[in-house]
Design an enzyme around this catalytic site. Structure first.
Site, PDB file in Angstrom:
ATOM      1  N   LYS A  85       0.785  -1.176   0.018  1.00  0.00           N
ATOM      2  CA  LYS A  85       0.170  -0.029   0.086  1.00  0.00           C
ATOM      3  C   LYS A  85       0.805   1.130  -0.060  1.00  0.00           C
ATOM      4  CE  LYS A  85      -3.752  -2.280   2.456  1.00  0.00           C
ATOM      5  NZ  LYS A  85      -4.649  -2.365   1.234  1.00  0.00           N
ATOM      6  N   CYS A  86       1.863   1.228  -0.683  1.00  0.00           N
ATOM      7  CA  CYS A  86       2.876   2.283  -0.960  1.00  0.00           C
ATOM      8  C   CYS A  86       2.749   3.009  -2.441  1.00  0.00           C
ATOM      9  CB  CYS A  86       4.345   1.697  -0.526  1.00  0.00           C
ATOM     10  SG  CYS A  86       5.627   2.944  -0.570  1.00  0.00           S
ATOM     11  N   GLY A  87       3.241   4.309  -2.464  1.00  0.00           N
ATOM     12  CA  GLY A  87       3.291   4.957  -3.572  1.00  0.00           C
ATOM     13  C   GLY A  87       4.202   4.294  -4.357  1.00  0.00           C
ATOM     14  N   TYR A  88       5.220   3.749  -3.998  1.00  0.00           N
ATOM     15  CA  TYR A  88       6.246   2.921  -4.797  1.00  0.00           C
ATOM     16  C   TYR A  88       5.788   1.491  -5.270  1.00  0.00           C
ATOM     17  CZ  TYR A  88       9.609   6.394  -3.775  1.00  0.00           C
ATOM     18  OH  TYR A  88       9.925   7.735  -3.477  1.00  0.00           O
ATOM     19  N   THR A  89       4.557   0.873  -4.586  1.00  0.00           N
ATOM     20  CA  THR A  89       4.197  -0.469  -4.898  1.00  0.00           C
ATOM     21  C   THR A  89       4.105  -0.669  -6.300  1.00  0.00           C
ATOM     22  OG1 THR A  89       2.977  -0.385  -2.841  1.00  0.00           O
ATOM     23  CG2 THR A  89       2.246  -1.953  -4.514  1.00  0.00           C
TER      24      THR A  89
END
Length: 195
Positions: free
Chosen positions: A72-76
């Site tokens: 659930k990360c912007g980098y996912t």
């Protein structure tokens, strides 16, 4: 007078509690450091999301990219590039994913949740391991080795967020650390793979 005695007792109780917590934290730190001391990358063994025990000695002679991941990360979306790297360069580099919930609570799921997410959303086929901690007093010994120069020879940089990358050469030596913003298909990583 009763209030003063009560206040002294409460302060003493908090002091004992804090000392106990500090002792437990120090013990966890010591235990993890001892587990990582005197090890090479090839001395580790860990369990995959499928419950399979993997002995890192099987990576001798191979280049390895170690990545701490989260769902659930912007980098996912980097999962897509990690999978692409695996498909295009899998004969030259092994990708190892380590789910961790250390940054913003962005990996809250169980190992089963993580496996389902990676498979259904990104078709991940590279090796994914059970969720671990990659920083703090409960840092896994592998990440202690990766981020302590007295253990790996030069690097003190621990992950600053999800999707930080560590590049290990075919001799088991840590060669490079990459921040999250460096994508898996970045020229710097490709050059290390092709070198």
């Amino acid at each position: 007078m009763k209030n003063l005695i009560l206040m002294v007792a409460v302060v003493a109780l908090f002091a004992c509690s804090a000392k106990s917590e500090n002792t437990e934290s120090a013990k966890a730190l010591t235990d993890n450091k001892e587990q990582a001391t005197e090890k090479s990358f090839y001395d580790f063994s860990m369990t995959t999301l499928d419950g399979e025990k993997v002995d890192f000695s099987q990576y001798k002679g191979k280049k390895v990219l170690v990545v701490n991941v989260a769902s659930k990360c912007g980098y996912t979306p980097q999962y897509e590039d990690l999978q692409k790297l695996n498909e295009e360069y899998g004969d030259q580099v092994v990708i190892l994913g380590f789910p961790a919930n250390n940054f913003g609570g962005q990996e809250p799921g169980t190992n089963e949740d993580i496996k389902k997410f990676c498979t259904s959303n990104y078709g991940v086929t590279f090796t994914m391991f059970e969720k671990i901690s990659v920083k703090g007093v409960d840092k896994h010994p592998l990440y202690r080795w990766l981020s302590d120069k007295s253990l790996n020879g030069w690097n003190d940089q621990e992950p600053t967020w999800n999707f930080c990358k560590y590049f290990i050469n075919e001799n088991g030596e840590l060669k490079q650390f990459f921040q999250s913003k460096v994508t898996p298909m970045d020229d710097e990583i490709i050059k290390l793979i092709e070198a």
